[in-house]
Design a protein around this motif. Sequence first.
Motif, PDB file in Angstrom:
ATOM      1  N   LYS A 121       5.534   3.832  -8.443  1.00 16.10           N
ATOM      2  CA  LYS A 121       4.488   2.982  -7.869  1.00 16.10           C
ATOM      3  C   LYS A 121       4.965   2.266  -6.609  1.00 16.10           C
ATOM      4  N   TYR A 122       6.280   2.268  -6.385  1.00 12.89           N
ATOM      5  CA  TYR A 122       6.805   1.626  -5.170  1.00 12.89           C
ATOM      6  C   TYR A 122       6.988   2.614  -4.011  1.00 12.89           C
ATOM      7  N   HIS A 128       9.815   4.108 -10.882  1.00 11.76           N
ATOM      8  CA  HIS A 128       9.643   3.448  -9.591  1.00 11.76           C
ATOM      9  C   HIS A 128       8.617   4.122  -8.698  1.00 11.76           C
ATOM     10  N   LEU A 160      15.555   0.708   1.572  1.00 16.82           N
ATOM     11  CA  LEU A 160      16.601   1.719   1.365  1.00 16.82           C
ATOM     12  C   LEU A 160      17.169   1.637  -0.057  1.00 16.82           C
ATOM     13  N   LYS A 161      17.206   0.440  -0.601  1.00 11.10           N
ATOM     14  CA  LYS A 161      17.698   0.290  -1.974  1.00 11.10           C
ATOM     15  C   LYS A 161      16.684   0.855  -2.975  1.00 11.10           C
ATOM     16  N   VAL A 162      15.411   0.577  -2.749  1.00  9.95           N
ATOM     17  CA  VAL A 162      14.400   1.122  -3.660  1.00  9.95           C
ATOM     18  C   VAL A 162      14.358   2.649  -3.535  1.00  9.95           C
ATOM     19  N   ARG A 163      14.623   3.137  -2.321  1.00  8.85           N
ATOM     20  CA  ARG A 163      14.690   4.597  -2.140  1.00  8.85           C
ATOM     21  C   ARG A 163      15.733   5.194  -3.084  1.00  8.85           C
ATOM     22  N   TYR A 192      13.052  -6.252   4.463  1.00 13.26           N
ATOM     23  CA  TYR A 192      12.209  -5.056   4.475  1.00 13.26           C
ATOM     24  C   TYR A 192      13.018  -3.761   4.537  1.00 13.26           C
ATOM     25  N   TYR A 225       6.340   3.160   3.674  1.00 14.53           N
ATOM     26  CA  TYR A 225       5.752   2.509   4.845  1.00 14.53           C
ATOM     27  C   TYR A 225       6.624   1.402   5.430  1.00 14.53           C
ATOM     28  N   VAL A 226       7.845   1.278   4.924  1.00 10.11           N
ATOM     29  CA  VAL A 226       8.881   0.535   5.649  1.00 10.11           C
ATOM     30  C   VAL A 226       9.810   1.521   6.363  1.00 10.11           C
ATOM     31  N   LEU A 239      11.204  10.791   0.183  1.00  8.15           N
ATOM     32  CA  LEU A 239      12.209   9.739   0.049  1.00  8.15           C
ATOM     33  C   LEU A 239      13.421  10.268  -0.716  1.00  8.15           C
ATOM     34  N   LYS A 277      15.949  -3.557   1.926  1.00  2.00           N
ATOM     35  CA  LYS A 277      15.326  -3.540   0.588  1.00  2.00           C
ATOM     36  C   LYS A 277      14.737  -2.159   0.301  1.00  2.00           C
ATOM     37  N   VAL A 335       4.919   4.266  -1.984  1.00  2.00           N
ATOM     38  CA  VAL A 335       4.164   4.070  -0.744  1.00  2.00           C
ATOM     39  C   VAL A 335       4.709   2.865   0.034  1.00  2.00           C
ATOM     40  N   ALA A 336       5.012   1.777  -0.687  1.00  2.00           N
ATOM     41  CA  ALA A 336       5.556   0.588  -0.016  1.00  2.00           C
ATOM     42  C   ALA A 336       6.910   0.912   0.634  1.00  2.00           C
ATOM     43  N   THR A 337       7.746   1.636  -0.099  1.00  2.00           N
ATOM     44  CA  THR A 337       9.062   2.015   0.433  1.00  2.00           C
ATOM     45  C   THR A 337       8.902   2.907   1.656  1.00  2.00           C
TER      46      THR A 337
END
Lengths: 96, 515
Positions: free
Chosen positions: B303-304, B301, B405-408, B400, B310-311, B459, B403, B306-308
Amino acid sequence: MSISPEQVLKVSRLARLELSDDELATMTAQLSQVVDYVDQLSELNTDDVVPMAHALDLTNVFVVDQVAESLERSQALANAPHADGECYLVPAVMGD
Amino acid sequence: MSLFDLTACEQLAELASGRTTSVELTQACLAQIDAHDSQVGAFLHVDRAGALAAAERIDARRQAGQALGQLAGLPVAVKDVLCTQGMPTTCGSRMLEHFRPPYNATVVDRLHTADAVLIGKTNMDEFAMGGSTENSAFQATHNPWALDHTAGGSSGGAAACVAAGMVNLSIGSDTGGSIRQPAAHCGVTGLKPSYGRVSRYGLVAFASSLDQVGPLARTAEDVALLLGAVAGHDPRDSTSANRPADEYLAQIAQPLTGLRLGVVREHFAEGLDPAVQRSVREALTVYKSLGAQVSEISLPHSKYAVATYYVIAPSEASSNLARYDGVHYGYRTDEQAMLTELESQRARLEAAGDEQGLAELDSALVRMYRRSRAEGFGPEVKRRIMLGTYALSAGYYDAYYLKALKVRRLIRQDYDAAFRDVDLLVGPVSPTPAFRLGELTDDPLSMYLVDLYTASANLAGVAGLSLPCGQSNGLPIGLQLQAPPFAEARLLRAAHMFQQATDWHAQRPALCSSS
């Protein structure tokens, strides 16, 4: 644009910010770009994932409820942009 | 050999033996600042008189045979994000330009307890938001290796002052890479401790679940020395970990036998500069020659990250920065001009019979908040507050913030799985060496992507360290080592092994020898 100028204006009020017309245009474009990038998170199925708000699994950190020294009022007010020695002063909140 | 050539640990020995004094060391630092900081711009505030007075007191106590702290007499620079009682603490923002904290951050108290000499406050991106120190409201910091390049950020001043030989020990903060990336770009060693290892009390909050204070220095030994002085539980920070710190410096010379290093496959995807890739691969060869086993590992994960990030980071920032309201401290707009304008707006709307305009018109208090914040914050801070407010607002929270927090959690699980197989993760710090000043300032998303390899450690809450491992066109390249939570001792021992076998950390920019 994934975000409209109207949405940006609304968010700026929620965030207690003022944006000039130029800032509004730039902000709309830049926020849209970042939100589009962030949208890649929707690729992932997270149905059964517990949200993680914090890196440490801490719950209920208690401290003893004891009276301790705190700042003198003069110290607490020392950095205030506007104070009268006793209170912080702000523009009138109540009507005339 | 001059004082300038010694590490902090070596200077401690010189001080203990009486071959030098804290006053001499402090004067040497001030001389180097005088010689170079007009070009580098590492410091926002130099406390000349206070530093010399502190050095004199410590020398006098040493002369009198009194017991001294573990940093006795060593100058230390502090990023301007940590509260220093009575000394400016601006966070690189107009908002706090005249702010004088009424108390010290715990880290600053611990530096005083350790008998360090606080030499000054270093430049940073405003509220630690940025990767180049160009977002400072006061000045840009220039990279001592190439003055037309950035020093990285947000702890650009903290890294540049060490690289330029102005001070050996420096305190920074890292929310998504803000210690490790400038350390890499300036050719110094920087550590982001595990979340909770160092107190955040008195650290001006950016993203509270990600922020961590940490040391920068030229060598892993000096980083260990400084970490030992500031790490540990603090009852005033309820998120600081209630477990003792290790003996980082005492353990550092023990080599790690059978060290298992994991190379993160995803870190070598497109976007990685070939020179950085080459230096990292060469570093792996060094570790292999020291007996380490190197294997490839996946953080699926990553690659996610930066997106995670920046939320979550802007969401927390939008909440934390709500405190800057122009009331309790910080900047307030010209109240009279603001009120006059508001009244004339009201009169115009009334004359036009614009009921909706009147209903939407700010109250005087709200206009004061909005105008003060509009004038006090710079563009990047506004962008993050807006992004966070958007992500937390009704209708977007689940899509956002929740979501993310879950990817974290998924990112953390990747680390947990990786650390079952390896002791440390190894890879690049930043996709490229330092970029030019102005190169990315108009492109926020590209600036965010420089956090690609660093944000996931924040994270997940793990520890990360950057150390010099090469150069490209005269610019330093950093190697990142990451360790499970609270394995800082392992991280520092591994970094020390590398520095015993290589001399990248001993390289100095040409600017240093021109004094």
